[in-house]
Design an enzyme around this catalytic site. Structure first.
Site, PDB file in Angstrom:
ATOM      1  N   ASP A 164       0.843  -1.203   0.000  1.00 58.67           N
ATOM      2  CA  ASP A 164       0.000   0.000   0.000  1.00 58.67           C
ATOM      3  C   ASP A 164       0.875   1.249   0.000  1.00 58.67           C
ATOM      4  OD1 ASP A 164      -2.916   1.080   0.568  1.00 58.67           O
ATOM      5  OD2 ASP A 164      -1.541   2.242   1.823  1.00 58.67           O
TER       6      ASP A 164
ATOM      7  N   TYR B  62       3.258   9.467  -0.290  1.00 55.59           N
ATOM      8  CA  TYR B  62       4.309   8.811   0.506  1.00 55.59           C
ATOM      9  C   TYR B  62       5.696   8.990  -0.111  1.00 55.59           C
ATOM     10  CZ  TYR B  62       0.193   6.312   2.385  1.00 55.59           C
ATOM     11  OH  TYR B  62      -1.024   5.981   2.915  1.00 55.59           O
TER      12      TYR B  62
ATOM     13  N   HIS C  38      -7.442   9.502  -2.019  1.00 62.81           N
ATOM     14  CA  HIS C  38      -6.804   9.455  -0.688  1.00 62.81           C
ATOM     15  C   HIS C  38      -7.669  10.090   0.409  1.00 62.81           C
ATOM     16  CE1 HIS C  38      -2.454   9.120   0.952  1.00 62.81           C
ATOM     17  NE2 HIS C  38      -3.311   8.948   1.932  1.00 62.81           N
TER      18      HIS C  38
ATOM     19  N   LYS D 225      -2.571   5.991  -4.594  1.00 64.97           N
ATOM     20  CA  LYS D 225      -3.694   6.903  -4.313  1.00 64.97           C
ATOM     21  C   LYS D 225      -3.484   8.265  -4.958  1.00 64.97           C
ATOM     22  CE  LYS D 225      -3.667   4.679   0.233  1.00 64.97           C
ATOM     23  NZ  LYS D 225      -2.256   4.478   0.600  1.00 64.97           N
TER      24      LYS D 225
HETATM   25  P1  NAP Z   1       0.553   1.420  11.883  1.00 67.19           P
HETATM   26  O1  NAP Z   1       0.740   0.339  10.894  1.00 67.19           O
HETATM   27  O2  NAP Z   1      -0.637   1.404  12.764  1.00 67.19           O
HETATM   28  O3  NAP Z   1       1.809   1.515  12.848  1.00 67.19           O
HETATM   29  C1  NAP Z   1       3.101   1.681  12.380  1.00 67.19           C
HETATM   30  C2  NAP Z   1       4.024   1.883  13.591  1.00 67.19           C
HETATM   31  O4  NAP Z   1       4.068   0.683  14.356  1.00 67.19           O
HETATM   32  C3  NAP Z   1       5.432   2.218  13.187  1.00 67.19           C
HETATM   33  O5  NAP Z   1       5.944   3.140  14.124  1.00 67.19           O
HETATM   34  C4  NAP Z   1       6.154   0.872  13.306  1.00 67.19           C
HETATM   35  O6  NAP Z   1       7.524   1.072  13.629  1.00 67.19           O
HETATM   36  C5  NAP Z   1       5.430   0.249  14.472  1.00 67.19           C
HETATM   37  N1  NAP Z   1       5.404  -1.216  14.403  1.00 67.19           N
HETATM   38  C6  NAP Z   1       5.103  -1.993  13.346  1.00 67.19           C
HETATM   39  N2  NAP Z   1       5.160  -3.287  13.660  1.00 67.19           N
HETATM   40  C7  NAP Z   1       5.534  -3.342  14.951  1.00 67.19           C
HETATM   41  C8  NAP Z   1       5.789  -4.412  15.838  1.00 67.19           C
HETATM   42  N3  NAP Z   1       5.635  -5.676  15.454  1.00 67.19           N
HETATM   43  N4  NAP Z   1       6.160  -4.113  17.108  1.00 67.19           N
HETATM   44  C9  NAP Z   1       6.303  -2.825  17.508  1.00 67.19           C
HETATM   45  N5  NAP Z   1       6.078  -1.770  16.702  1.00 67.19           N
HETATM   46  C10 NAP Z   1       5.703  -2.029  15.440  1.00 67.19           C
HETATM   47  O7  NAP Z   1       0.613   2.870  11.189  1.00 67.19           O
HETATM   48  P2  NAP Z   1       0.432   3.528   9.775  1.00 67.19           P
HETATM   49  O8  NAP Z   1       1.691   3.521   9.026  1.00 67.19           O
HETATM   50  O9  NAP Z   1      -0.220   4.840  10.013  1.00 67.19           O
HETATM   51  O10 NAP Z   1      -0.650   2.628   9.013  1.00 67.19           O
HETATM   52  C11 NAP Z   1      -0.328   1.538   8.182  1.00 67.19           C
HETATM   53  C12 NAP Z   1      -0.482   1.896   6.709  1.00 67.19           C
HETATM   54  O11 NAP Z   1      -1.810   2.342   6.436  1.00 67.19           O
HETATM   55  C13 NAP Z   1       0.377   3.070   6.229  1.00 67.19           C
HETATM   56  O12 NAP Z   1       1.731   2.720   6.064  1.00 67.19           O
HETATM   57  C14 NAP Z   1      -0.323   3.419   4.954  1.00 67.19           C
HETATM   58  O13 NAP Z   1       0.007   2.501   3.930  1.00 67.19           O
HETATM   59  C15 NAP Z   1      -1.772   3.281   5.373  1.00 67.19           C
HETATM   60  N6  NAP Z   1      -2.343   4.578   5.838  1.00 67.19           N
HETATM   61  C16 NAP Z   1      -3.251   5.188   5.015  1.00 67.19           C
HETATM   62  C17 NAP Z   1      -3.805   6.398   5.387  1.00 67.19           C
HETATM   63  C18 NAP Z   1      -4.815   7.040   4.490  1.00 67.19           C
HETATM   64  O14 NAP Z   1      -5.171   8.201   4.711  1.00 67.19           O
HETATM   65  N7  NAP Z   1      -5.316   6.348   3.497  1.00 67.19           N
HETATM   66  C19 NAP Z   1      -3.437   7.006   6.604  1.00 67.19           C
HETATM   67  C20 NAP Z   1      -2.532   6.355   7.424  1.00 67.19           C
HETATM   68  C21 NAP Z   1      -2.001   5.131   7.037  1.00 67.19           C
HETATM   69  P3  NAP Z   1       8.707   0.341  12.818  1.00 67.19           P
HETATM   70  O15 NAP Z   1       8.643   0.831  11.394  1.00 67.19           O
HETATM   71  O16 NAP Z   1       9.918   0.791  13.556  1.00 67.19           O
HETATM   72  O17 NAP Z   1       8.471  -1.138  12.932  1.00 67.19           O
END
Ligand code: NAP
Length: 275
Positions: free
Chosen positions: A49, A54, A112, A79
């Site tokens: 994704d 990004y 998005h 997106k």
């Molecule tokens: P998330 O997946 O909820 O959390 C990511 C955080 O968790 C990072 O700091 C990561 O650090 C940590 N993490 C991951 N695995 C872990 C583990 N096993 N143990 C401990 N910490 C861990 O946050 P997100 O990036 O916001 O959401 C995921 C994806 O959703 C995004 O990358 C994006 O593709 C999508 N997204 C879309 C939108 C939208 O508006 N459409 C908005 C937000 C996100 P490390 O990297 O150090 O592991």
């Protein structure tokens, strides 16, 4: 329930989308994104994704090509960003994303954010892109019920996916029910609460019962609800850990306990009041 890392769900247009993937928001462009995507594909992830916003579409393309996997085994989402709304502008933005990724087809192209003003014209552009076979499926992100109602009133194509922030701590049942009713798949972003709740003792207690970590419980909770899960990590050990969610099942009583943790926690953006 027989889910595996290779499980796919049939979208409303018949396209099959993996239920589990890697989100790459805030993974720095260049070697870091390439490494993360390469690791994920080695571990068995088949959904990546990304987004124009990004800034790492190029690296996603490089890593996917470098994996040697057939193109149709990897599902790529990107997106259209907020300043690219409008019919012609969105068409151009898509072409630029396609070029950066370096593939003739994108698997899923999403709006998005429901930017007020031009979003209906943007959707028309996405419909054209799908009709021409350049995106296999189209959808939206951060659309709440009023945004979806507005879209459905004029759309020819019902979005295949709505990507929204979703975790036990933010469990917006109204939009989920709406999506279910209209056969729109729900994709959960920030499923790990960006780390904000990974030390929550209630989650740790559930994890202990199954010998699983809090991130694994959060991901499994979403999968058992039928959401597509895209946890982000740039660390190989986390990328691997997050994929170890297909060898256990959270029992119904624990699912109910997790369901009750809703506190309206937004860790990204809150689109609720977007007109
Ligand atoms: P998330 O997946 O909820 O959390 C990511 C955080 O968790 C990072 O700091 C990561 O650090 C940590 N993490 C991951 N695995 C872990 C583990 N096993 N143990 C401990 N910490 C861990 O946050 P997100 O990036 O916001 O959401 C995921 C994806 O959703 C995004 O990358 C994006 O593709 C999508 N997204 C879309 C939108 C939208 O508006 N459409 C908005 C937000 C996100 P490390 O990297 O150090 O592991």
């Amino acid at each position: 329930m027989g889910l595996s890392i290779g499980s796919r769900m049939k979208l409303n247009n018949g396209v099959e989308m993996p239920i589990f993937g890697l989100g790459v928001w805030q993974i720095p462009a260049g070697a870091t994104t390439q490494r993360a995507v390469t690791t994920a594909l080695e571990v068995g992830y088949r959904l990546i994704d990304t987004a124009k916003f990004y800034g790492n579409e190029v690296d996603v393309g490089i890593a996917v090509r470098g994996s040697g996997l057939p193109r149709d085994e990897v599902f790529i989402t990107t997106k259209v960003w907020n300043d690219d709304h409008g019919y012609e502008t969105a068409l151009k933005a898509f072409e630029a994303s396609r070029k950066r990724l370096g593939f003739s087809t994108v698997d899923l192209y999403l709006i998005h954010w429901p930017v007020p003003g031009l979003r209906k014209e943007t959707w028309k552009a996405l419909e054209k892109i799908q009709k021409e076979g350049k995106a296999r499926a189209i959808g939206v992100s951060n659309y709440m019920v009023p945004h979806l109602e507005e879209l459905l009133a004029s759309a020819e194509v019902v979005p295949a996916v709505n990507q929204i922030e979703l975790s036990p701590f933010l469990y917006p049942k109204e939009v989920i029910e709406f999506c279910k009713k209209h056969a729109i798949a729900v994709e959960a972003y920030s499923p790990l609460t960006k780390g904000h709740r990974i030390n929550d003792p209630r989650l740790k207690a559930v994890g202990q019962k199954y010998g699983k970590t809090v991130p694994q419980i959060l991901i499994r909770w979403g999968l058992q609800h039928g959401f597509i899960e895209i946890p982000k990590s740039s660390r190989p050990e986390h990328i691997k850990e997050n994929a170890q969610v297909f060898d256990f099942e959270i029992r119904a009583d624990d699912m109910r306990a997790l369901d009750s943790l809703g506190e309206g926690l937004h860790v990204a953006w809150d689109p609720t009041d977007e007109p």
